[in-house]
Each structure stands twice: as structure tokens, then as C-alpha cells.
Design a protein around this motif. Structure first.
Motif, PDB file in Angstrom:
ATOM      1  N   THR A  16       0.838  -1.198   0.000  1.00 43.70           N
ATOM      2  CA  THR A  16       0.000   0.000   0.000  1.00 43.70           C
ATOM      3  C   THR A  16       0.873   1.249   0.000  1.00 43.70           C
ATOM      4  N   ALA A  17       0.273   2.349  -0.405  1.00 46.87           N
ATOM      5  CA  ALA A  17       0.942   3.647  -0.389  1.00 46.87           C
ATOM      6  C   ALA A  17      -0.089   4.674   0.054  1.00 46.87           C
ATOM      7  N   GLU A  18       0.373   5.889   0.272  1.00 51.74           N
ATOM      8  CA  GLU A  18      -0.535   6.945   0.713  1.00 51.74           C
ATOM      9  C   GLU A  18      -0.185   8.249   0.007  1.00 51.74           C
ATOM     10  N   PHE A  19      -1.210   8.937  -0.471  1.00 50.76           N
ATOM     11  CA  PHE A  19      -1.097  10.253  -1.089  1.00 50.76           C
ATOM     12  C   PHE A  19      -1.610  11.305  -0.128  1.00 50.76           C
ATOM     13  N   GLU A  20      -1.066  12.522  -0.263  1.00 52.00           N
ATOM     14  CA  GLU A  20      -1.542  13.661   0.519  1.00 52.00           C
ATOM     15  C   GLU A  20      -1.684  14.888  -0.371  1.00 52.00           C
ATOM     16  N   VAL A  21      -2.584  15.780   0.052  1.00 54.68           N
ATOM     17  CA  VAL A  21      -2.734  17.088  -0.576  1.00 54.68           C
ATOM     18  C   VAL A  21      -2.930  18.100   0.552  1.00 54.68           C
ATOM     19  N   GLN A  22      -2.406  19.301   0.373  1.00 59.27           N
ATOM     20  CA  GLN A  22      -2.605  20.340   1.385  1.00 59.27           C
ATOM     21  C   GLN A  22      -4.079  20.751   1.396  1.00 59.27           C
ATOM     22  N   ASN A  23      -4.634  20.856   2.599  1.00 60.50           N
ATOM     23  CA  ASN A  23      -6.067  21.099   2.744  1.00 60.50           C
ATOM     24  C   ASN A  23      -6.551  22.362   2.049  1.00 60.50           C
ATOM     25  N   GLU A  24      -5.753  23.414   2.071  1.00 58.88           N
ATOM     26  CA  GLU A  24      -6.211  24.685   1.501  1.00 58.88           C
ATOM     27  C   GLU A  24      -6.005  24.789  -0.010  1.00 58.88           C
ATOM     28  N   SER A  25      -5.469  23.748  -0.642  1.00 64.73           N
ATOM     29  CA  SER A  25      -5.074  23.873  -2.048  1.00 64.73           C
ATOM     30  C   SER A  25      -6.213  23.707  -3.047  1.00 64.73           C
ATOM     31  N   ILE A  26      -7.258  22.970  -2.703  1.00 66.17           N
ATOM     32  CA  ILE A  26      -8.418  22.786  -3.583  1.00 66.17           C
ATOM     33  C   ILE A  26      -9.657  23.155  -2.793  1.00 66.17           C
ATOM     34  N   LYS A  27     -10.418  24.080  -3.339  1.00 63.38           N
ATOM     35  CA  LYS A  27     -11.636  24.538  -2.659  1.00 63.38           C
ATOM     36  C   LYS A  27     -12.855  23.797  -3.201  1.00 63.38           C
ATOM     37  N   ALA A  28     -13.881  23.708  -2.371  1.00 63.05           N
ATOM     38  CA  ALA A  28     -15.106  23.007  -2.757  1.00 63.05           C
ATOM     39  C   ALA A  28     -15.649  23.568  -4.069  1.00 63.05           C
ATOM     40  N   GLY A  29     -15.990  22.673  -4.961  1.00 69.71           N
ATOM     41  CA  GLY A  29     -16.588  23.057  -6.225  1.00 69.71           C
ATOM     42  C   GLY A  29     -15.625  23.414  -7.338  1.00 69.71           C
ATOM     43  N   GLN A  30     -14.333  23.512  -7.029  1.00 71.01           N
ATOM     44  CA  GLN A  30     -13.391  23.855  -8.091  1.00 71.01           C
ATOM     45  C   GLN A  30     -13.320  22.743  -9.129  1.00 71.01           C
ATOM     46  N   ARG A  31     -13.154  23.151 -10.385  1.00 70.99           N
ATOM     47  CA  ARG A  31     -13.079  22.242 -11.533  1.00 70.99           C
ATOM     48  C   ARG A  31     -11.620  21.825 -11.727  1.00 70.99           C
ATOM     49  N   CYS A  83      -7.870  10.941  -7.779  1.00 71.80           N
ATOM     50  CA  CYS A  83      -9.234  11.436  -8.005  1.00 71.80           C
ATOM     51  C   CYS A  83     -10.040  11.433  -6.707  1.00 71.80           C
ATOM     52  N   GLN A  84      -9.924  10.353  -5.948  1.00 74.76           N
ATOM     53  CA  GLN A  84     -10.654  10.263  -4.683  1.00 74.76           C
ATOM     54  C   GLN A  84     -10.209  11.346  -3.709  1.00 74.76           C
ATOM     55  N   LEU A  85      -8.922  11.635  -3.700  1.00 82.38           N
ATOM     56  CA  LEU A  85      -8.405  12.662  -2.806  1.00 82.38           C
ATOM     57  C   LEU A  85      -8.908  14.047  -3.210  1.00 82.38           C
ATOM     58  N   VAL A  86      -8.956  14.331  -4.503  1.00 82.98           N
ATOM     59  CA  VAL A  86      -9.517  15.600  -4.968  1.00 82.98           C
ATOM     60  C   VAL A  86     -10.974  15.709  -4.549  1.00 82.98           C
ATOM     61  N   GLN A  87     -11.732  14.638  -4.735  1.00 83.33           N
ATOM     62  CA  GLN A  87     -13.141  14.643  -4.341  1.00 83.33           C
ATOM     63  C   GLN A  87     -13.291  14.815  -2.833  1.00 83.33           C
ATOM     64  N   LYS A  88     -12.398  14.216  -2.071  1.00 85.52           N
ATOM     65  CA  LYS A  88     -12.424  14.328  -0.609  1.00 85.52           C
ATOM     66  C   LYS A  88     -12.261  15.787  -0.164  1.00 85.52           C
ATOM     67  N   THR A  89     -11.495  16.561  -0.937  1.00 86.44           N
ATOM     68  CA  THR A  89     -11.293  17.972  -0.601  1.00 86.44           C
ATOM     69  C   THR A  89     -12.411  18.865  -1.142  1.00 86.44           C
ATOM     70  N   GLY A  90     -13.349  18.267  -1.880  1.00 84.19           N
ATOM     71  CA  GLY A  90     -14.473  19.029  -2.421  1.00 84.19           C
ATOM     72  C   GLY A  90     -14.330  19.421  -3.872  1.00 84.19           C
ATOM     73  N   GLY A  91     -13.218  19.066  -4.507  1.00 82.08           N
ATOM     74  CA  GLY A  91     -13.021  19.386  -5.913  1.00 82.08           C
ATOM     75  C   GLY A  91     -13.857  18.501  -6.822  1.00 82.08           C
ATOM     76  N   ASN A  92     -14.133  19.006  -8.005  1.00 81.64           N
ATOM     77  CA  ASN A  92     -14.895  18.280  -9.020  1.00 81.64           C
ATOM     78  C   ASN A  92     -13.924  17.845 -10.109  1.00 81.64           C
ATOM     79  N   VAL A  93     -13.624  16.544 -10.179  1.00 83.53           N
ATOM     80  CA  VAL A  93     -12.679  16.038 -11.181  1.00 83.53           C
ATOM     81  C   VAL A  93     -13.387  15.950 -12.523  1.00 83.53           C
ATOM     82  N   LEU A  94     -12.970  16.801 -13.453  1.00 83.76           N
ATOM     83  CA  LEU A  94     -13.548  16.819 -14.793  1.00 83.76           C
ATOM     84  C   LEU A  94     -13.017  15.680 -15.650  1.00 83.76           C
TER      85      LEU A  94
END
Length: 184
Positions: free
Chosen positions: A111-126, A144-155
Motif C-alpha cells: 500500500t501507499a498513501e497520497f496527501e494534498v494540502q487542505n487549503e489547495s483545492i476549494k469546494a466546487g473547483q473544476r 481522483c478520490q483525494l480531490v473529491q475528498k477535498t471538495g473538488g470536481n474532477v472533470l
């Protein structure tokens, strides 16, 4: 400035390395494209043109281009600059400062783990998620799951090379469509 190379001309520069990194693997190396400035620019223009045609019509924009650790970092910032979008890296665990969100995902060998800074993607961003290669789909689907977890919309997800025999797109398409420049 010379006209862009065709996709066939760019693909001809991708080298093949049998039995790398282990026996039975045919490695597709995109680095020869990057060593040729005209080919590299042409490849980037093809990627950028695709995003503009698919996601930047009728007043719509792409807000964020995500690059997956580590080769996604070669392409995503250049795309982001050209589109006037933010570049956001998704990194392996422990590589980003500040508060982060994370996701674990399965690899062939563990297994591995990815991270993203919490403030980097805002809810609803494309968002478009970029990497160099789609193989089994584990890292791209986790991104993709991590982007969605932060509220982003993966186009869409975008890769240079897709190894279709490994069916990685099957793991990714529940989260977003896959665009591949080259399929093997």
C-alpha cells in the motif's frame, strides 16, 4: 514558430525498453520527447488544446491542474500556467507541509498513501488530474478520490501513456473520464 508535430511524430520519439524494470515488462519512455524542445512543446499543445476544447467552452474554466507525484509534476505545472489555472501537487505521504488530507491505496506490492494540502483545492473547483502513465489505475484513482475528498470536481484525468492491457481505466472511470495521448 514551426507548426506542432503530429501525435504520430511525437509517438515515434517514445522509446521502448524490454525487461525494464523487471523481466516481462516493456517500458515506454517519454523522456526522449522531453529532450526534444519542439516535440515537448507540441505534446503540451495537444494536451492544452484538448482541455480547452473539452472543458473551457461557454465561459467555463478549469480552476486547478493536479499533478501526481512525481512525473505528473513534469506536465501539470506547464498546463496550469498556459490555462491560467492553479497547480496543485498530490504527493506521497510526509512530503507536504501544513495540514493535509490523505488517502491510502493498493499497489502491486503493498500500500501507499497520497496527501494534498487542505487549503489547495476549494469546494466546487473544476479539476483535471495529470500523470505520465496509466497502468493499473491505483495511483490515478487515489488521486481522483483525494480531490473529491477535498471538495473538488474532477472533470477528467489526463496521461501521456496508457497501458490498456492492464485495465487501469476501469479503476479510474468511476471517478472521471480518462484522456490518453498514446495507448499501448
Amino acid at each position: 514558430m514551426a507548426a506542432d508535430l503530429t501525435l504520430s511524430e511525437i509517438e515515434a520519439l517514445i522509446s521502448q525498453h524490454p525487461d525494464f524494470p523487471k523481466p516481462g515488462i516493456l517500458f515506454r519512455d517519454v523522456f526522449p520527447v522531453l529532450r526534444n524542445p519542439h516535440a515537448f512543446r507540441s505534446m503540451m499543445n495537444h494536451l492544452i488544446r484538448h482541455i480547452r476544447e473539452q472543458h473551457c467552452q461557454d465561459g467555463q474554466t478549469v480552476d486547478v491542474i493536479v499533478g501526481l507525484d512525481s512525473r505528473g509534476f513534469l506536465f501539470a505545472p506547464l498546463i496550469a500556467l498556459e490555462l491560467g489555472a492553479a497547480f496543485v501537487p498530490i504527493r506521497k505521504k510526509g512530503k507536504l507541509p501544513g495540514t493535509t488530507s490523505s488517502i491510502s491505496y493498493e499497489l502491486e506490492y503493498g500500500t501507499a498513501e497520497f496527501e494534498v494540502q487542505n487549503e489547495s483545492i476549494k469546494a466546487g473547483q473544476r479539476v483535471v488530474v495529470v500523470d505520465d502513465l496509466l497502468a493499473t489505475g491505483g495511483t490515478m484513482s487515489a488521486g481522483c478520490q483525494l480531490v473529491q475528498k477535498t471538495g473538488g470536481n474532477v472533470l477528467e484525468t489526463m496521461v501521456i501513456v496508457e497501458l490498456v492491457g492492464l485495465s487501469g481505466a476501469d479503476k479510474v472511470t468511476p471517478y472521471a473520464p480518462v484522456f490518453s495521448l498514446f495507448k499501448y
